[in-house]
Scaffold this motif. Structure first.
Motif, mmCIF file in Angstrom:
data_model
loop_
_atom_site.group_PDB
_atom_site.id
_atom_site.type_symbol
_atom_site.label_atom_id
_atom_site.label_comp_id
_atom_site.label_asym_id
_atom_site.label_seq_id
_atom_site.Cartn_x
_atom_site.Cartn_y
_atom_site.Cartn_z
ATOM 1 N N HIS A 116 0.847 -1.200 0.000
ATOM 2 C CA HIS A 116 0.000 0.000 0.000
ATOM 3 C C HIS A 116 0.879 1.245 0.000
ATOM 4 N N THR A 117 0.260 2.383 -0.224
ATOM 5 C CA THR A 117 0.895 3.661 0.082
ATOM 6 C C THR A 117 0.068 4.288 1.198
ATOM 7 N N ASP A 118 0.703 5.104 2.032
ATOM 8 C CA ASP A 118 -0.033 5.756 3.118
ATOM 9 C C ASP A 118 -0.773 6.968 2.560
ATOM 10 N N TYR A 119 -1.918 7.293 3.158
ATOM 11 C CA TYR A 119 -2.729 8.363 2.563
ATOM 12 C C TYR A 119 -2.343 9.760 3.039
ATOM 13 N N GLY A 120 -1.497 9.891 4.058
ATOM 14 C CA GLY A 120 -1.187 11.207 4.612
ATOM 15 C C GLY A 120 -0.058 11.916 3.870
ATOM 16 N N PHE A 121 0.580 12.848 4.577
ATOM 17 C CA PHE A 121 1.731 13.575 4.032
ATOM 18 C C PHE A 121 3.012 12.764 4.249
ATOM 19 N N LEU A 122 3.357 12.610 5.524
ATOM 20 C CA LEU A 122 4.590 11.902 5.885
ATOM 21 C C LEU A 122 4.253 10.802 6.888
ATOM 22 N N THR A 123 4.988 9.702 6.817
ATOM 23 C CA THR A 123 4.876 8.661 7.848
ATOM 24 C C THR A 123 6.263 8.408 8.407
ATOM 25 N N MET A 124 6.355 8.405 9.719
ATOM 26 C CA MET A 124 7.620 8.088 10.380
ATOM 27 C C MET A 124 7.473 6.724 11.050
ATOM 28 N N ILE A 125 8.409 5.833 10.762
ATOM 29 C CA ILE A 125 8.291 4.465 11.289
ATOM 30 C C ILE A 125 9.542 4.100 12.077
ATOM 31 N N THR A 126 9.332 3.458 13.202
ATOM 32 C CA THR A 126 10.456 2.811 13.881
ATOM 33 C C THR A 126 9.994 1.421 14.313
ATOM 34 N N ASP A 148 17.920 4.261 16.779
ATOM 35 C CA ASP A 148 17.894 5.726 16.847
ATOM 36 C C ASP A 148 17.616 6.408 15.498
ATOM 37 N N TYR A 149 17.251 5.638 14.494
ATOM 38 C CA TYR A 149 16.868 6.224 13.214
ATOM 39 C C TYR A 149 15.391 5.925 12.942
ATOM 40 N N LEU A 150 14.748 6.828 12.202
ATOM 41 C CA LEU A 150 13.370 6.596 11.788
ATOM 42 C C LEU A 150 13.347 6.415 10.277
ATOM 43 N N VAL A 151 12.376 5.651 9.796
ATOM 44 C CA VAL A 151 12.136 5.588 8.352
ATOM 45 C C VAL A 151 11.051 6.611 8.047
ATOM 46 N N CYS A 152 11.246 7.399 6.993
ATOM 47 C CA CYS A 152 10.243 8.411 6.642
ATOM 48 C C CYS A 152 9.702 8.111 5.240
ATOM 49 N N ASN A 153 8.419 7.840 5.159
ATOM 50 C CA ASN A 153 7.782 7.571 3.864
ATOM 51 C C ASN A 153 6.937 8.763 3.418
ATOM 52 N N ILE A 154 6.890 8.954 2.107
ATOM 53 C CA ILE A 154 6.016 9.976 1.536
ATOM 54 C C ILE A 154 4.641 9.354 1.284
ATOM 55 N N GLY A 155 3.597 10.087 1.670
ATOM 56 C CA GLY A 155 2.238 9.575 1.494
ATOM 57 C C GLY A 155 1.531 10.203 0.293
ATOM 58 N N ASP A 156 0.319 9.723 0.032
ATOM 59 C CA ASP A 156 -0.451 10.146 -1.148
ATOM 60 C C ASP A 156 -0.705 11.655 -1.161
ATOM 61 N N MET A 157 -1.009 12.225 0.011
ATOM 62 C CA MET A 157 -1.342 13.654 0.021
ATOM 63 C C MET A 157 -0.153 14.505 -0.389
ATOM 64 N N LEU A 158 1.038 14.144 0.113
ATOM 65 C CA LEU A 158 2.234 14.911 -0.259
ATOM 66 C C LEU A 158 2.551 14.707 -1.743
ATOM 67 N N ALA A 159 2.375 13.475 -2.228
ATOM 68 C CA ALA A 159 2.625 13.197 -3.647
ATOM 69 C C ALA A 159 1.697 14.054 -4.503
ATOM 70 N N HIS A 160 0.417 14.072 -4.123
ATOM 71 C CA HIS A 160 -0.572 14.822 -4.892
ATOM 72 C C HIS A 160 -0.289 16.323 -4.813
ATOM 73 N N TRP A 161 -0.003 16.786 -3.593
ATOM 74 C CA TRP A 161 0.192 18.220 -3.348
ATOM 75 C C TRP A 161 1.435 18.732 -4.083
ATOM 76 N N SER A 162 2.516 17.927 -4.053
ATOM 77 C CA SER A 162 3.779 18.376 -4.678
ATOM 78 C C SER A 162 3.722 18.247 -6.198
ATOM 79 N N GLY A 163 2.987 17.239 -6.670
ATOM 80 C CA GLY A 163 2.918 16.994 -8.108
ATOM 81 C C GLY A 163 4.143 16.290 -8.661
ATOM 82 N N THR A 164 5.220 16.205 -7.882
ATOM 83 C CA THR A 164 6.445 15.577 -8.402
ATOM 84 C C THR A 164 6.924 14.412 -7.539
ATOM 85 N N LEU A 165 6.676 14.479 -6.235
ATOM 86 C CA LEU A 165 7.161 13.401 -5.367
ATOM 87 C C LEU A 165 6.247 12.182 -5.505
ATOM 88 N N LYS A 166 6.829 11.010 -5.249
ATOM 89 C CA LYS A 166 6.065 9.774 -5.419
ATOM 90 C C LYS A 166 5.792 9.162 -4.046
#
Ligand SMILES: O=C(O)CCC(=O)C(=O)O
Ligand SMILES: [Fe+2]
Length: 183
Positions: A116-126, A148-166
């Motif tokens: 899946h892709t997440d529907y929000g802007f950013l997701t932080m995972i540990t 001590d590191y997080l994974v940061c995923n781009i979500g659908d809203m940020l992809a849509h809003w930016s028009g360029t990020l996936k």
């Protein structure tokens, strides 16, 4: 279940018609009124403080990451632009993935979490171990979890809003042994 701020049992969530092999507890930003109104449910006061302190740090980090993304998109960051991210919304999930039953031939069960892709802007995972995979050019790559590191995923809203990020397609594979994560 109070407005999705509660525990969701094993197999209750589905992705692409298959049961996800995890259970989770969700907390959301609280609102007094409206469709998203409702109170989070915490084990006790101490736990509430810990969860909210962690969320506050994640909100600060998200604003920092958003300002870096805006710069990378060549957008001028003024206070008006960043105001868009003040009135935010979040869902904070504690996930538990029990060991996948080795013998199971139950076709209704999918992965830990299906693709899946997440529907929000950013997701932080540990997480306390690997198992998270992202899709890169058609291949699934395991993400190494580093202390001590997080994974940061781009979500659908940020992809849509930016028009360029996936938005990042991701999944959690079937695991030998249990896994805990927060997202
Ligand atoms: O547990 C993880 O590593 C990822 C969880 C996830 O993809 C999600 O909650 O949307
Ligand atoms: Fe996700």
């Amino acid at each position: 279940m109070q407005n999705w701020r509660d525990w969701t049992g094993l197999g209750s969530e589905q992705t692409r018609g298959k049961k996800d092999w995890h259970e989770c507890i969700d907390y959301q930003k609280e609102f007094e009124t409206g469709i998203l109104s409702g109170k989070n449910q915490y084990l006790d006061d101490e736990f509430e403080k810990t969860v909210n302190a962690y969320i506050e740090q994640l909100e600060n980090l998200s604003r920092l990451i958003m300002s870096c993304i805006l710069l990378s998109l060549d957008l001028t960051i003024d206070s008006n632009m960043m105001n868009n991210f003040e009135d935010n919304f979040y869902i904070f999930c504690q996930l538990f993935y029990p060991e996948f039953p080795a013998e199971s031939d139950d076709e209704s069960i999918g992965l830990g979490v299906g693709e899946h892709t997440d529907y929000g802007f950013l997701t932080m995972i540990t997480a306390d171990r690997g198992g998270l995979e992202i899709e890169v050019d058609g291949d699934w790559k395991e993400i190494k979890m580093i202390d001590d590191y997080l994974v940061c995923n781009i979500g659908d809203m940020l992809a849509h809003w930016s028009g360029t990020l996936k938005a990042t397609p991701h999944r959690v594979r079937r695991l030998k042994g249990a896994r805990h994560s927060v997202a």
